[in-house]
Design an enzyme around this catalytic site. Structure first.
Site, short mmCIF file in Angstrom:
data_model
loop_
_atom_site.label_atom_id
_atom_site.label_comp_id
_atom_site.label_asym_id
_atom_site.label_seq_id
_atom_site.Cartn_x
_atom_site.Cartn_y
_atom_site.Cartn_z
N GLY A 25 -44.37 53.52 9.79
CA GLY A 25 -45.06 54.78 9.60
C GLY A 25 -45.25 55.09 8.12
O GLY A 25 -45.46 54.20 7.29
N SER A 26 -45.13 56.37 7.78
CA SER A 26 -45.45 56.82 6.42
C SER A 26 -44.59 56.19 5.34
O SER A 26 -44.99 56.16 4.17
CB SER A 26 -45.32 58.34 6.34
OG SER A 26 -46.36 58.95 7.04
N ALA A 27 -43.40 55.70 5.69
CA ALA A 27 -42.55 55.08 4.67
C ALA A 27 -43.26 53.89 4.03
O ALA A 27 -43.03 53.57 2.85
CB ALA A 27 -41.23 54.64 5.29
N LYS B 206 -46.27 53.77 3.15
CA LYS B 206 -47.26 54.23 2.17
C LYS B 206 -46.80 53.98 0.74
O LYS B 206 -47.62 53.94 -0.18
CB LYS B 206 -47.56 55.71 2.40
CG LYS B 206 -48.31 55.97 3.69
CD LYS B 206 -48.48 57.47 3.95
CE LYS B 206 -49.23 57.71 5.25
NZ LYS B 206 -49.32 59.14 5.61
N THR C 284 -46.73 62.04 8.99
CA THR C 284 -47.57 61.08 9.72
C THR C 284 -47.05 60.73 11.10
O THR C 284 -45.87 60.45 11.27
CB THR C 284 -47.69 59.79 8.91
OG1 THR C 284 -48.22 60.13 7.64
CG2 THR C 284 -48.59 58.78 9.59
#
Length: 707
Positions: free
Chosen positions: A292-294, A296, A704
């Site tokens: 997930g957003s990690a 990014k 997210t």
């Protein structure tokens, strides 16, 4: 005459037969002596000598401060010599007496002690009192021999790292298996001599070949930090959140040393057979999940390094982005509107990261994948423990624009926790990918170091300048964005939350998420990087910022204090310099922008401007607030009072948003609590005075999700 001739013929024939027989005997003796002599001699020796094994003592496993994590303790085994037992005629009696002490069925023991073999194990790792009772019986053909067994004095502590050893002292899981050759040593033996009838020869020479004990390991694990991590996992497993699994790994980003590696559910390696084998493996190196957003962080690192985006680049988020025929939504209904890249990182804005990922691909086909692989994804990290996985990447030749877009926000890619923390450690340490490792030293029997493992830099993935710039952006995520629950008073913390919907056979599974937080501290001189993953948290909220970030905060805070890392705020702080005092925010309402900016910057604060022109009519934080040096103060400018533009209140709390809107002559209609995450009319809309602005507030950890 004829009779004599016949007699001589007969004698010659007999002599010939005797000669042939003697020749055969001579040839047979020569064959047995010269050709088969050594083999037959060895067999005769084996018939006469019966060895009893003496197991080597397995080496100790220590933590980095030489605290014992795995040791070998003295025990005994019961051995039998069937020939001697048969000769005694007391086989049934011996079986019954052993059964009464050992609790093993009599028929099972009887079958063993009457086999046509020289030696048999009756029972291994027998308690001292039972072994002593058997010694006292002095049963013929029964011996009690010392051996050792593996013992883990801290029970479940670091079980997934240590693994366990079997009854024969062989490593079966974890470091016990990975370093089995070094730990196990070489077994010895006691050789007893028997006659042809199986009787032990009195006063015969008994040979004792001593065992060579194994080497010991000194790990990078710190027992205290491991306790801290497992304490927090036990808390969340017993909480109403009741996740299916929970994991924490803590690393030194500069050396790759793993300071703690903990998982729940766990097992007691002293009694591993009582637990399902599904919990034996180490999920932090074995299991892959969508980050997930990690993820990014990796997208941002690649984009900044390649220059396809700069911190001040502006984006517009209407709440979604189209990629060909597909639509990717922002987590925030209505979107974040106009924002810089820095704000996009802080807001964890999906459309921003989709555009950035696609820019990389526009610059050069495969460029984004080059960085993903350079950061170590899609391949084992090489950590020194059994069972490491590789994660999952879509084959390059199957990539489509929508795949690049979703991977840019951490979906459509599966990573292992050890891969992710190793990659983020590269951002924290200035851009170098360092191989993670668990063993620091190997010691011989006398405690001398026979091998030392030094930090291994695999490659440089981004420049120090990019790493520094991104670290500061990630600090804003914690100080102002979705990661606020990871903030540690007195320390500069950077990090990123992640909430990924789990993929299943038919697509994403409704209601099943992995919540995570990954971060490092202090930002200006990182000592620790830590990853917390919570698999399938129950109830609401289930977001990484709500569920995982507080665990990160408690683990890293306690670890920093334990390591005596001094608090600091200023990235330019020199060694021995006193940390700057908190700053009192000046009240600049009523002043023009230039004067307000000078006063705020003089106080050591940063400035962000919202609105059109004219004097300052509102500010956040308000005058008089005490904040850390470098905090951003948002200034709202007056504009046209007859037709005000709706200000952007994203990220503000209810009271601050109300004060800002009131300064523009507008009315707040709040929905929810927490931080402003959406507004109607949107920012920048020209409206009449007195217009009601509906603002949706959510907890700052919301970010997210899967589409």
């Amino acid at each position: 005459m004829e009779t004599n001739i016949n007699i001589r013929k007969r004698l010659a024939f007999v002599f010939f037969l005797l000669a042939m027989g003697l020749t055969a005997v001579i040839f047979r003796l020569a064959w047995l002596q010269l050709v088969k002599g050594n083999e037959l001699q060895q067999k005769a020796l084996e018939n006469r000598l019966n060895p009893m094994p003496v197991t080597a003592q397995r080496g100790v496993i220590y933590d980095r401060n030489r605290h014992e994590l795995a040791i070998s303790i003295a025990t005994d085994y019961i051995g039998a010599f069937p020939p001697e037992i048969k000769e005694s005629g007391r086989a049934e009696e011996i079986a019954a007496k052993l059964s009464a002490i050992l609790g093993i069925p009599t028929d099972k023991i009887l079958e063993k002690i009457t086999r046509n073999t020289g030696f048999e194990f009756i029972e291994r790792q027998v308690e001292f009192d039972k072994a002593q009772k058997i010694k006292d019986l002095k049963l013929p053909g029964i011996e009690v021999v010392p051996e050792s067994r593996r013992y883990y004095p801290n029970g479940m502590l670091a079980a997934h790292v240590l693994g366990f050893a079997g009854i024969d002292n062989q490593g079966l899981e974890g470091l016990e298996a990975m370093y089995d050759k070094e730990l196990s040593g070489e077994d010895g033996k006691i050789v007893l001599e028997f006659d042809a009838l199986g009787h032990e020869i009195p006063r015969a020479t008994h040979r004792y070949i001593p065992p060579q004990n194994g080497h010991s390991l000194v790990l990078t694990i710190d027992q205290t930090i491991q306790y801290i991590a497992e304490r927090e996992l036990d808390k969340i497993m017993a909480s109403p959140t009741k996740p299916r699994k929970a994991n924490i790994v803590v690393m030194d980003p500069k050396t790759g040393e793993i300071l703690a590696m903990a998982s729940r559910p766990a097992f007691d390696p002293n009694n591993y057979g009582k637990y399902p084998n599904s919990v034996w493996g180490n999920p932090l190196v074995r299991d892959a999940y969508e980050p997930g957003s990690a993820f990014k962080i990796i997208t941002a690192a690649a984009a900044l390094e390649e220059g396809v985006v700069s911190p001040t680049d502006r984006f517009y988020d209407p709440g979604y982005i189209k990629v060909g025929p597909d639509t990717i939504n922002c987590w925030l209904p209505g979107g974040h509107g106009s924002e810089s890249f820095v704000e996009g990182v802080k807001n964890s804005c999906n459309p921003v990261f989709v555009q950035v990922a696609l820019r990389l691909e526009e610059k050069k086909a495969g460029l984004f994948y080059d960085y993903i692989k350079a950061f170590g994804f899609g391949a084992p990290t090489g950590i020194d423990i059994t069972g490491e996985g590789t994660g999952l990447l879509i084959p390059f030749n199957e990539l489509k624009p929508i795949n690049i877009a979703t991977i840019g926000i951490g979906q459509g890619i599966a990573v292992t926790p050890i891969q992710l923390i190793t990659a983020v450690a590269a951002v924290a340490n200035g851009g170098q990918l360092v191989r993670p490792h668990l063993v620091k030293e190997i010691l011989d029997n006398k405690g001398n170091v026979v091998k030392k493992y030094e930090p291994e830099v695999i490659r440089r993935v981004i420049s120090p300048a990019t790493a520094k710039r991104l670290s500061e952006m990630l600090e804003a995520v914690v100080s102002e964005g979705t990661g606020r629950n990871a903030y540690i008073p007195g320390y500069r913390v950077g990090g990123k939350t992640g909430t990924a919907q789990k993929a299943g056979p038919g697509g994403y599974m409704e209601g099943k998420y992995v919540a995570s937080f990954i971060g490092f501290a202090p930002v200006n001189d990182p000592r620790l990087v830590a990853l917390v993953t919570i698999d399938e948290p129950q109830g609401y909220p289930y977001y990484g910022g709500t569920v995982a970030a507080p665990i990160f905060q408690r683990v890293v805070s306690d670890a920093l204090h334990y390591l005596k890392v001094p608090p600091q705020y200023d990235s330019g702080k020199k060694e021995g310099e006193v940390s700057p005092a908190p700053v009192t925010v000046p009240n600049v309402i009523g002043k023009d922008l230039a004067a307000a900016r000078v006063e705020l910057e003089k106080a050591g604060l940063a400035v962000r401007v919202e609105g059109g022109s004219g004097e300052v009519i509102a500010q956040v934080p308000k005058g008089g607030a005490v904040v850390p040096a470098g905090t951003h103060v948002i200034l709202y400018l007056k504009g046209d009072p007859a037709k005000p533009l709706v200000p952007d209140v994203a990220g503000l709390r209810v009271n601050d948003a109300a004060a800002v809107l009131e300064a523009y002559g507008l009315i707040l209609v709040p929905d929810g609590s927490g931080q402003a995450a959406g507004q109607d009319p949107p920012a920048g809309t020209a409206v009449p005075p007195g217009t009601k602005v509906r603002v949706r507030f959510i907890e700052p950890s919301l970010e997210t999700m899967g589409p």
